[in-house]
Design an enzyme around this catalytic site. Structure first.
Site, mmCIF file in Angstrom:
data_model
loop_
_atom_site.group_PDB
_atom_site.id
_atom_site.type_symbol
_atom_site.label_atom_id
_atom_site.label_comp_id
_atom_site.label_asym_id
_atom_site.label_seq_id
_atom_site.Cartn_x
_atom_site.Cartn_y
_atom_site.Cartn_z
ATOM 1 N N ASP A 67 0.991 -1.184 0.012
ATOM 2 C CA ASP A 67 0.023 -0.121 -0.213
ATOM 3 C C ASP A 67 0.899 1.210 -0.133
ATOM 4 O O ASP A 67 1.550 1.384 1.032
ATOM 5 C CB ASP A 67 -1.049 -0.017 1.139
ATOM 6 C CG ASP A 67 -1.841 1.229 1.275
ATOM 7 O OD1 ASP A 67 -1.445 2.213 0.808
ATOM 8 O OD2 ASP A 67 -2.786 1.038 2.125
ATOM 9 N N ASN A 94 2.519 5.676 -10.082
ATOM 10 C CA ASN A 94 1.293 5.699 -10.797
ATOM 11 C C ASN A 94 -0.200 5.296 -10.116
ATOM 12 O O ASN A 94 -1.210 5.871 -10.216
ATOM 13 C CB ASN A 94 1.293 4.194 -11.744
ATOM 14 C CG ASN A 94 -0.106 3.986 -12.295
ATOM 15 O OD1 ASN A 94 -0.705 4.619 -13.454
ATOM 16 N ND2 ASN A 94 -0.591 2.691 -11.957
ATOM 17 N N TYR A 167 -9.084 15.098 -5.743
ATOM 18 C CA TYR A 167 -8.162 14.437 -6.579
ATOM 19 C C TYR A 167 -7.234 15.692 -7.449
ATOM 20 O O TYR A 167 -6.106 15.384 -7.486
ATOM 21 C CB TYR A 167 -9.273 13.844 -7.578
ATOM 22 C CG TYR A 167 -8.494 13.356 -8.929
ATOM 23 C CD1 TYR A 167 -8.065 11.962 -8.591
ATOM 24 C CD2 TYR A 167 -8.207 13.550 -9.987
ATOM 25 C CE1 TYR A 167 -7.513 11.244 -9.717
ATOM 26 C CE2 TYR A 167 -7.507 13.236 -11.084
ATOM 27 C CZ TYR A 167 -7.353 11.918 -10.965
ATOM 28 O OH TYR A 167 -6.547 11.103 -11.860
ATOM 29 N N LYS A 171 -3.365 16.157 -7.760
ATOM 30 C CA LYS A 171 -2.460 16.099 -9.154
ATOM 31 C C LYS A 171 -1.649 17.429 -9.094
ATOM 32 O O LYS A 171 -0.559 17.623 -9.684
ATOM 33 C CB LYS A 171 -3.371 15.882 -10.180
ATOM 34 C CG LYS A 171 -3.928 14.654 -10.307
ATOM 35 C CD LYS A 171 -3.135 13.406 -10.147
ATOM 36 C CE LYS A 171 -3.752 12.158 -10.365
ATOM 37 N NZ LYS A 171 -2.819 10.848 -10.391
HETATM 38 P P1 NAD Z 1 -7.256 2.263 -11.942
HETATM 39 O O1 NAD Z 1 -8.044 2.238 -11.030
HETATM 40 O O2 NAD Z 1 -7.299 0.965 -12.894
HETATM 41 O O3 NAD Z 1 -5.915 2.091 -11.377
HETATM 42 C C1 NAD Z 1 -5.342 2.504 -10.217
HETATM 43 C C2 NAD Z 1 -4.556 1.432 -9.528
HETATM 44 O O4 NAD Z 1 -4.003 2.071 -8.182
HETATM 45 C C3 NAD Z 1 -5.160 0.252 -9.136
HETATM 46 O O5 NAD Z 1 -4.656 -1.052 -9.594
HETATM 47 C C4 NAD Z 1 -5.311 -0.084 -7.767
HETATM 48 O O6 NAD Z 1 -5.369 -1.184 -7.094
HETATM 49 C C5 NAD Z 1 -4.076 0.889 -7.267
HETATM 50 N N1 NAD Z 1 -3.923 1.445 -6.151
HETATM 51 C C6 NAD Z 1 -4.971 2.130 -5.344
HETATM 52 N N2 NAD Z 1 -4.750 2.382 -4.211
HETATM 53 C C7 NAD Z 1 -3.280 1.788 -4.121
HETATM 54 C C8 NAD Z 1 -2.418 1.932 -2.921
HETATM 55 N N3 NAD Z 1 -2.841 2.435 -1.642
HETATM 56 N N4 NAD Z 1 -1.385 1.334 -3.223
HETATM 57 C C9 NAD Z 1 -0.979 0.699 -4.309
HETATM 58 N N5 NAD Z 1 -1.886 0.746 -5.171
HETATM 59 C C10 NAD Z 1 -3.064 1.342 -5.231
HETATM 60 O O7 NAD Z 1 -7.087 3.675 -12.738
HETATM 61 P P2 NAD Z 1 -6.127 3.900 -13.813
HETATM 62 O O8 NAD Z 1 -6.866 4.896 -14.587
HETATM 63 O O9 NAD Z 1 -5.246 3.024 -14.387
HETATM 64 O O10 NAD Z 1 -5.244 5.097 -12.993
HETATM 65 C C11 NAD Z 1 -3.879 4.886 -12.794
HETATM 66 C C12 NAD Z 1 -3.098 6.316 -12.701
HETATM 67 O O11 NAD Z 1 -3.465 7.187 -13.682
HETATM 68 C C13 NAD Z 1 -3.789 7.275 -11.452
HETATM 69 O O12 NAD Z 1 -2.885 7.807 -10.806
HETATM 70 C C14 NAD Z 1 -4.637 8.100 -11.938
HETATM 71 O O13 NAD Z 1 -5.108 9.238 -11.169
HETATM 72 C C15 NAD Z 1 -4.077 8.429 -13.304
HETATM 73 N N6 NAD Z 1 -4.929 9.234 -14.303
HETATM 74 C C16 NAD Z 1 -5.943 8.140 -15.025
HETATM 75 C C17 NAD Z 1 -6.530 8.704 -15.859
HETATM 76 C C18 NAD Z 1 -7.610 7.787 -16.857
HETATM 77 O O14 NAD Z 1 -8.417 8.653 -17.533
HETATM 78 N N7 NAD Z 1 -8.005 6.780 -16.613
HETATM 79 C C19 NAD Z 1 -6.567 10.194 -16.372
HETATM 80 C C20 NAD Z 1 -5.422 10.690 -15.714
HETATM 81 C C21 NAD Z 1 -4.703 10.154 -14.550
#
Ligand code: NAD
Length: 269
Positions: A67, A94, A167, A171
């Site tokens: 975590d 990430n 959020y 960021k």
């Molecule tokens: P997602 O929910 O598929 O992935 C997030 C991951 O973070 C998951 O695998 C989850 O298990 C993990 N996670 C959550 N809490 C955690 C913790 N305490 N320790 C370790 N792992 C943890 O969503 P995603 O879209 O793949 O998001 C990944 C990153 O990309 C994030 O930082 C998100 O803010 C960023 N992001 C996503 C988008 C989008 O459109 N999908 C856009 C901008 C930024």
């Protein structure tokens, strides 16, 4: 894909789904040995299936539970990786989540959960990665830079986001964390950059793409008229970790199909 990351060890946090899984696959295809991090035992099967896809394609790596918001777990994660592989060359910061609420209804728990994972998690992982880069020193046989960190930010380090103040704040904080680290450790040949995705099709934003109506509405924000895929981010991550981008540090790279050119102004606002 060219093996531009051959011999390098990459830790990807939150890699059992979405963008993290996509980046892990792309880095592995580029020759990196990848650490597929997941937060809790319930995500282990998903992490294992990401790793299986990687090894089936000829890549290498391990899964590791941690975590990222817990200091002791992060310290243990890096110790485990160094014990297994000798060092760490790349950190992909990430892991992230959302706890959305109107601001006047937002609980302290919703605020703290998002800041702890999205921002403090990036601090803890970046600190351990930089400690390891400094301990180990240069590895000119694998890369010009002594270490590389990519922070997964968002278009919301630039675009304010009502209903998601926690959020967007996380960021915005990542932007300053990333730039401060690039400034502080550039002379030690540590490169730190952010990837700022727009809308990428993953579980975090399912509501924005799972019905045709939602997807149509999303397209009004994206001049290039398609939702992004984790592989789009994976391709950029490979470039940013490779020596091809050796002169890039302290940069936020937006990858959003044009979301940040504000399509609403295309016809005079
Ligand atoms: P997602 O929910 O598929 O992935 C997030 C991951 O973070 C998951 O695998 C989850 O298990 C993990 N996670 C959550 N809490 C955690 C913790 N305490 N320790 C370790 N792992 C943890 O969503 P995603 O879209 O793949 O998001 C990944 C990153 O990309 C994030 O930082 C998100 O803010 C960023 N992001 C996503 C988008 C989008 O459109 N999908 C856009 C901008 C930024």
């Amino acid at each position: 894909m060219d093996q531009v990351l051959k011999g390098q060890i990459a830790v990807i946090t939150g890699a059992s789904s979405g963008i993290g899984a996509g980046v892990a696959k792309s880095l592995a295809a580029a020759g990196a040995t990848v650490v597929v991090n997941y937060p809790t035992p319930s995500s282990l099967p998903a992490a294992e299936s990401v790793l299986k896809e990687i090894t089936n394609a000829g890549g290498a790596g391990m899964t590791a539970q941690c975590d990222v918001s817990k200091e002791e777990e992060v310290v243990n994660l890096f110790a485990e990786v160094v014990a297994n592989y000798g060092t760490v060359d790349i950190l992909i910061n990430n892991a992230g989540l959302q706890r959305d609420a109107k601001f006047d209804e937002m609980t302290l728990e919703q605020w703290n959960t998002v800041i702890s994972v999205n921002l403090t998690g990036q601090f803890l992982c970046a600190r351990e990665a930089i400690r390891e880069f400094l301990r180990r020193g240069p590895r000119p046989d694998v890369s010009v830079a002594t270490g590389k960190i990519i922070c997964m930010s968002s278009v919301h380090e630039l675009i304010p986001w009502g209903g998601h103040a926690n959020y967007a704040t996380s960021k915005g904080g990542i932007k300053m964390l990333m730039q401060s680290l690039a400034q502080e450790y550039g002379d030690r040949k540590i490169r730190v950059n952010s990837i700022c995705p727009g809308a990428i099709q993953t579980p975090i934003n399912r509501a924005a793409w799972e019905t045709p109506q939602a997807l149509n509405s999303l397209m009004t924000l994206i001049p290039y008229n398609r939702i992004g895929q984790p592989s789009d981010i994976g391709n950029l991550a490979v470039f940013l970790c490779s020596d091809q981008s050796d002169y890039i540090t302290g940069a936020s790279i937006f990858i959003d199909g044009g979301m940040t050119v504000f399509e609403g102004f295309a016809t005079n606002g």
